[in-house]
Scaffold this motif. Structure first.
Motif, PDB file in Angstrom:
ATOM      1  N   ALA A  46      31.948  -0.101  40.626  1.00 52.44           N
ATOM      2  CA  ALA A  46      32.363   0.716  39.437  1.00 52.44           C
ATOM      3  C   ALA A  46      33.502  -0.324  38.845  1.00 52.44           C
ATOM      4  CB  ALA A  46      32.920   1.970  40.131  1.00 52.44           C
ATOM      5  N   TYR A  47      34.332  -0.789  39.397  1.00 47.61           N
ATOM      6  CA  TYR A  47      35.341  -1.498  38.385  1.00 47.61           C
ATOM      7  C   TYR A  47      34.430  -2.551  37.288  1.00 47.61           C
ATOM      8  CZ  TYR A  47      35.168  -6.004  41.136  1.00 47.61           C
ATOM      9  OH  TYR A  47      34.797  -7.250  41.577  1.00 47.61           O
ATOM     10  N   GLY A  52      33.270  -4.212  32.066  1.00 48.90           N
ATOM     11  CA  GLY A  52      32.283  -4.462  31.120  1.00 48.90           C
ATOM     12  C   GLY A  52      32.233  -3.575  29.926  1.00 48.90           C
ATOM     13  N   ALA A  53      32.692  -2.291  30.219  1.00 47.11           N
ATOM     14  CA  ALA A  53      32.608  -1.261  29.106  1.00 47.11           C
ATOM     15  C   ALA A  53      33.888  -1.512  28.105  1.00 47.11           C
ATOM     16  CB  ALA A  53      32.435   0.225  29.553  1.00 47.11           C
ATOM     17  N   ILE A  54      34.733  -1.635  28.863  1.00 50.99           N
ATOM     18  CA  ILE A  54      36.286  -1.838  28.225  1.00 50.99           C
ATOM     19  C   ILE A  54      36.052  -3.039  27.365  1.00 50.99           C
ATOM     20  CG2 ILE A  54      38.709  -2.398  28.534  1.00 50.99           C
ATOM     21  CD1 ILE A  54      38.363  -0.567  31.087  1.00 50.99           C
ATOM     22  N   LYS A  55      35.544  -4.160  27.915  1.00 47.47           N
ATOM     23  CA  LYS A  55      35.510  -5.549  27.375  1.00 47.47           C
ATOM     24  C   LYS A  55      34.457  -5.312  25.940  1.00 47.47           C
ATOM     25  CE  LYS A  55      36.195  -8.882  30.805  1.00 47.47           C
ATOM     26  NZ  LYS A  55      35.438  -9.878  31.657  1.00 47.47           N
ATOM     27  N   GLU A  56      33.608  -4.714  25.962  1.00 46.63           N
ATOM     28  CA  GLU A  56      32.607  -4.233  25.086  1.00 46.63           C
ATOM     29  C   GLU A  56      33.376  -3.424  24.031  1.00 46.63           C
ATOM     30  OE1 GLU A  56      29.586  -4.080  22.355  1.00 46.63           O
ATOM     31  OE2 GLU A  56      29.726  -5.534  23.730  1.00 46.63           O
ATOM     32  N   TRP A  57      34.115  -2.251  24.230  1.00 47.38           N
ATOM     33  CA  TRP A  57      34.734  -1.397  23.498  1.00 47.38           C
ATOM     34  C   TRP A  57      35.891  -2.764  22.690  1.00 47.38           C
ATOM     35  CZ3 TRP A  57      39.874  -0.154  22.955  1.00 47.38           C
ATOM     36  CH2 TRP A  57      40.275   1.060  22.175  1.00 47.38           C
ATOM     37  N   LEU A  58      36.560  -3.362  23.396  1.00 49.11           N
ATOM     38  CA  LEU A  58      37.495  -4.267  22.875  1.00 49.11           C
ATOM     39  C   LEU A  58      36.997  -5.166  21.697  1.00 49.11           C
ATOM     40  CD1 LEU A  58      39.867  -4.867  26.062  1.00 49.11           C
ATOM     41  CD2 LEU A  58      40.547  -3.621  23.690  1.00 49.11           C
TER      42      LEU A  58
END
Length: 62
Positions: A46-47, A52-58
């Motif tokens: 899950a981490y 990955g989702a946080i990096k994409e958002w950033l």
């Protein structure tokens, strides 16, 4: 027993070999469950999915 005061800098878990650091997030239970299910579907922890989702958002914010 009362909780102790905040830990002093340098105390706590030893540093990880990969350089990752802990971050506490409070998520709604349904978000946590959906993340865990999605991670299982792609055979990743899950981490990794969350990171990955946080990096994409950033990346999109730039």
């Amino acid at each position: 027993m009362a909780k102790t005061a905040a830990k002093k800098k340098g105390e706590g878990a030893p540093p990880r070999a990969d350089g990752r650091k802990a971050l506490l997030l409070y998520l709604h239970p349904e978000v946590t469950l959906a993340l865990k299910k999605a991670a299982l579907e792609v055979s990743k922890p899950a981490y990794e999915v969350a990171e990955g989702a946080i990096k994409e958002w950033l990346r999109r914010r730039k």
